[in-house]
Design a protein around this motif. Structure first.
Motif, PDB file in Angstrom:
ATOM      1  N   LEU A   9       1.086  -1.210  -0.099  1.00 45.04           N
ATOM      2  CA  LEU A   9      -0.045   0.012  -0.076  1.00 45.04           C
ATOM      3  C   LEU A   9       0.927   1.255  -0.200  1.00 45.04           C
ATOM      4  O   LEU A   9       0.326   2.401  -0.515  1.00 45.04           O
ATOM      5  N   THR A  10       2.170   1.054   0.511  1.00 47.18           N
ATOM      6  CA  THR A  10       3.037   2.348   0.277  1.00 47.18           C
ATOM      7  C   THR A  10       4.258   1.856   0.023  1.00 47.18           C
ATOM      8  O   THR A  10       4.614   0.585  -0.047  1.00 47.18           O
ATOM      9  N   ASP A  11       5.207   2.696  -0.307  1.00 38.47           N
ATOM     10  CA  ASP A  11       6.567   2.431  -0.361  1.00 38.47           C
ATOM     11  C   ASP A  11       7.515   2.373   1.084  1.00 38.47           C
ATOM     12  O   ASP A  11       6.677   2.660   1.905  1.00 38.47           O
ATOM     13  N   GLN A  12       8.612   2.375   1.210  1.00 37.03           N
ATOM     14  CA  GLN A  12       9.369   2.103   2.182  1.00 37.03           C
ATOM     15  C   GLN A  12       9.136   3.535   3.110  1.00 37.03           C
ATOM     16  O   GLN A  12       9.615   3.428   4.524  1.00 37.03           O
ATOM     17  N   ASP A  13       9.009   4.580   2.564  1.00 40.02           N
ATOM     18  CA  ASP A  13       9.026   5.913   3.174  1.00 40.02           C
ATOM     19  C   ASP A  13       7.514   6.196   3.595  1.00 40.02           C
ATOM     20  O   ASP A  13       7.327   7.274   4.198  1.00 40.02           O
ATOM     21  N   GLY A  14       6.750   5.252   3.164  1.00 43.12           N
ATOM     22  CA  GLY A  14       5.365   5.706   3.843  1.00 43.12           C
ATOM     23  C   GLY A  14       4.371   6.293   2.498  1.00 43.12           C
ATOM     24  O   GLY A  14       3.458   6.837   2.919  1.00 43.12           O
ATOM     25  N   ASN A  15       4.911   6.525   1.232  1.00 40.18           N
ATOM     26  CA  ASN A  15       4.219   7.324   0.296  1.00 40.18           C
ATOM     27  C   ASN A  15       3.196   6.339  -0.479  1.00 40.18           C
ATOM     28  O   ASN A  15       3.763   5.202  -0.676  1.00 40.18           O
ATOM     29  N   PRO A  16       1.914   6.463  -0.439  1.00 34.64           N
ATOM     30  CA  PRO A  16       1.007   5.675  -1.039  1.00 34.64           C
ATOM     31  C   PRO A  16       1.367   5.273  -2.489  1.00 34.64           C
ATOM     32  O   PRO A  16       1.903   5.936  -3.211  1.00 34.64           O
ATOM     33  N   THR A  17       1.102   3.920  -2.789  1.00 34.83           N
ATOM     34  CA  THR A  17       1.217   3.396  -4.034  1.00 34.83           C
ATOM     35  C   THR A  17      -0.353   3.244  -4.827  1.00 34.83           C
ATOM     36  O   THR A  17      -1.262   3.961  -4.259  1.00 34.83           O
ATOM     37  N   ASP A  18      -0.267   2.954  -5.852  1.00 36.45           N
ATOM     38  CA  ASP A  18      -1.578   2.664  -6.523  1.00 36.45           C
ATOM     39  C   ASP A  18      -2.419   1.481  -6.032  1.00 36.45           C
ATOM     40  O   ASP A  18      -3.535   1.286  -6.480  1.00 36.45           O
ATOM     41  N   GLU A  19      -1.868   0.600  -5.371  1.00 38.89           N
ATOM     42  CA  GLU A  19      -2.587  -0.407  -4.722  1.00 38.89           C
ATOM     43  C   GLU A  19      -4.005  -0.008  -3.653  1.00 38.89           C
ATOM     44  O   GLU A  19      -3.313   0.926  -3.087  1.00 38.89           O
ATOM     45  N   GLU A  20      -4.741  -0.504  -4.273  1.00 38.25           N
ATOM     46  CA  GLU A  20      -6.072  -0.146  -3.383  1.00 38.25           C
ATOM     47  C   GLU A  20      -6.458  -1.098  -2.356  1.00 38.25           C
ATOM     48  O   GLU A  20      -7.533  -1.078  -1.664  1.00 38.25           O
ATOM     49  N   GLY A  21      -6.050  -2.515  -2.491  1.00 42.00           N
ATOM     50  CA  GLY A  21      -6.379  -3.537  -1.446  1.00 42.00           C
ATOM     51  C   GLY A  21      -7.943  -4.264  -1.789  1.00 42.00           C
ATOM     52  O   GLY A  21      -8.198  -3.922  -3.072  1.00 42.00           O
ATOM     53  N   PRO A  22      -8.606  -4.342  -1.144  1.00 37.28           N
ATOM     54  CA  PRO A  22      -8.503  -4.373   0.482  1.00 37.28           C
ATOM     55  C   PRO A  22      -7.647  -5.501   0.960  1.00 37.28           C
ATOM     56  O   PRO A  22      -7.693  -6.426   0.505  1.00 37.28           O
ATOM     57  N   PHE A  23      -7.119  -5.180   2.103  1.00 33.70           N
ATOM     58  CA  PHE A  23      -6.158  -6.234   2.759  1.00 33.70           C
ATOM     59  C   PHE A  23      -7.070  -6.312   4.235  1.00 33.70           C
ATOM     60  O   PHE A  23      -7.191  -5.335   4.925  1.00 33.70           O
ATOM     61  N   ASN A  24      -6.895  -7.740   4.743  1.00 31.21           N
ATOM     62  CA  ASN A  24      -7.477  -7.941   6.206  1.00 31.21           C
ATOM     63  C   ASN A  24      -6.152  -7.978   7.002  1.00 31.21           C
ATOM     64  O   ASN A  24      -5.078  -8.714   6.724  1.00 31.21           O
ATOM     65  N   VAL A  25      -6.230  -7.288   8.189  1.00 32.60           N
ATOM     66  CA  VAL A  25      -5.122  -7.377   9.073  1.00 32.60           C
ATOM     67  C   VAL A  25      -5.521  -7.417  10.310  1.00 32.60           C
ATOM     68  O   VAL A  25      -6.835  -6.910  10.724  1.00 32.60           O
ATOM     69  N   GLU A  26      -4.846  -7.780  11.476  1.00 29.53           N
ATOM     70  CA  GLU A  26      -5.294  -7.826  12.783  1.00 29.53           C
ATOM     71  C   GLU A  26      -4.103  -7.036  13.546  1.00 29.53           C
ATOM     72  O   GLU A  26      -3.130  -7.090  13.034  1.00 29.53           O
ATOM     73  N   LEU A  27      -4.626  -6.471  14.885  1.00 31.85           N
ATOM     74  CA  LEU A  27      -3.721  -5.462  15.513  1.00 31.85           C
ATOM     75  C   LEU A  27      -3.354  -6.057  16.807  1.00 31.85           C
ATOM     76  O   LEU A  27      -4.434  -6.580  17.743  1.00 31.85           O
TER      77      LEU A  27
END
Length: 387
Positions: free
Chosen positions: A168-186
């Motif tokens: 969803l981002t590059d290593q610096d946190g800049n958003p990419t064109d990927e939109e997901g959705p991705f499932n995550v747990e916290l």
């Protein structure tokens, strides 16, 4: 300002306290990457420092304790180093004994940041300065200084690593064109550790825009700190919670793509649960992206092997150096240098602080960050065990 008890003995050390920028402390696996105090010869005389560390069950805290002790002894001070086995009464008794025994300063990494009020009152009555080490001591006006890493940024870095691992981002946190959705747990740290909330807030502030947009989803619905917190940072507790989440939420067709973990010990418990449930043996085989913190040797090997995605490297040698520098300043009658006088409010006062930066370790920069700096050797990483 509270000064040390034996000012006549340490007056000659004042110039050193003002100029010293690092006192050699050993790293987790080697001392070759630690800062060097040069040819300075501090005369601590008969001064001593009590160092209270939370536990010996984590290699991180063993490394911290040894590094602080090494730096203080090199500067000429006697050291009473105690580990409390993650038991609050043990730590309070150890600190009581240090005060009764006549130490001239205290460096404390608290198990519970709210459980030391009476000890700090006794320290103040004895004119003993207190340096809070990595975990802020709360609820007391008698915390003189705080040394730590920028813990909010640690959380930002953990979340950024997760987003990067998902694409969803590059290593610096800049958003990419990927939109997901991705499932995550916290997952979050221990609720009695002040740092845990800083990690969580930094991470959640970073993840929130992606949660709001729908690029990230948390299928369990457990998005509050209290739901995600793991008391005492216990690996077994994290493994059990992950197993419960798998049973309740991922026993059908729902996929899990990533897990935010704030500490390597938790990460290993989470990975054990995921592997046990058949999610795959490596990220390439389908194992979800799992973050971490502390660059523990077992987890660094997992990162090298493509099992754990990342860890946050907090160079404890630098932290130990700053604790020694701050302590020397107090004992020389000086105020330690602070680079943050606004962030760390312990409920009674804003504690002047010195905050250090962190790095994110991925498989492709292990050598640069950990081996070349002397923190771990390549042999140790290959073995997954410190020599």
């Amino acid at each position: 300002m509270r000064l040390g008890k034996k000012m006549g003995v340490v007056a000659a050390g004042a110039a050193l306290a003002l100029t010293l920028t690092a006192c050699a402390g050993e790293g987790a696996g080697s001392d070759s990457g630690s800062s060097d105090s040069g040819d300075s010869t501090a005369e601590g005389g008969d001064l001593s420092v009590g160092v209270a560390m939370p536990t010996e069950t984590s290699e991180r805290w063993i490394a911290d304790g040894n590094a602080v002790q090494s730096g203080l002894e090199e500067a000429g001070y006697g050291v009473d180093l105690q580990f409390a086995g993650d038991d609050i009464p043990t730590q309070t008794q150890q600190i009581d004994a240090m005060i009764t025994g006549g130490v001239d300063a205290l460096i404390i990494a608290a198990i519970d940041g709210t459980a030391l009020t009476s000890q700090l009152e006794a320290a103040a009555a004895a004119d003993i300065p207190v340096v809070s080490y990595d975990r802020l001591i709360n609820g007391s006006e008698h915390v003189d200084f705080y040394v730590s890493f920028d813990n909010y940024k640690v959380g930002v870095a953990q979340a950024t690593a997760l987003l990067y691992g998902l694409g969803l981002t590059d290593q610096d946190g800049n958003p990419t064109d990927e939109e997901g959705p991705f499932n995550v747990e916290l997952f979050a740290g221990s609720p009695d550790d002040n740092n845990a909330t800083f990690f969580w807030n930094g991470a959640m502030d970073t993840l929130q825009p992606f949660l709001d947009s729908g690029a990230l989803e948390v299928p369990s619905g457990q998005t509050e700190f209290d739901q995600a917190a793991i008391l005492r940072w216990q690996q077994e507790t994290a493994q059990k919670r992950m197993e419960d989440l798998i049973t309740s939420t991922y026993s059908g067709d729902t996929e899990l793509h990533g897990v935010l973990s704030p500490y390597d010990g938790l990460s290993r418990g989470i990975i054990t649960a995921l592997k046990g449930a058949g999610f795959g043996d490596t990220i390439e085989d389908g194992l979800p992206v799992v973050t971490g913190q502390d660059a523990e040797i077992a987890s660094v090997k997992l990162i090298q092997d493509g099992v754990q995605q990342s860890t946050i490297f907090k160079d404890t040698r630098k932290l130990a150096d700053q604790a020694v520098v701050a302590t020397e300043a107090f004992l020389a009658g000086e105020e330690p240098e602070a680079n943050d006088t606004e962030t760390y409010d312990n409920g009674v006062k804003v504690v002047p602080s010195y905050l250090l930066e962190v790095d994110t370790v991925y498989a492709d920069n292990i050598t640069e960050l950990l081996v070349d700096s002397g923190y771990w050797t390549q042999d140790e990483i290959d073995a997954g065990q410190a020599e």
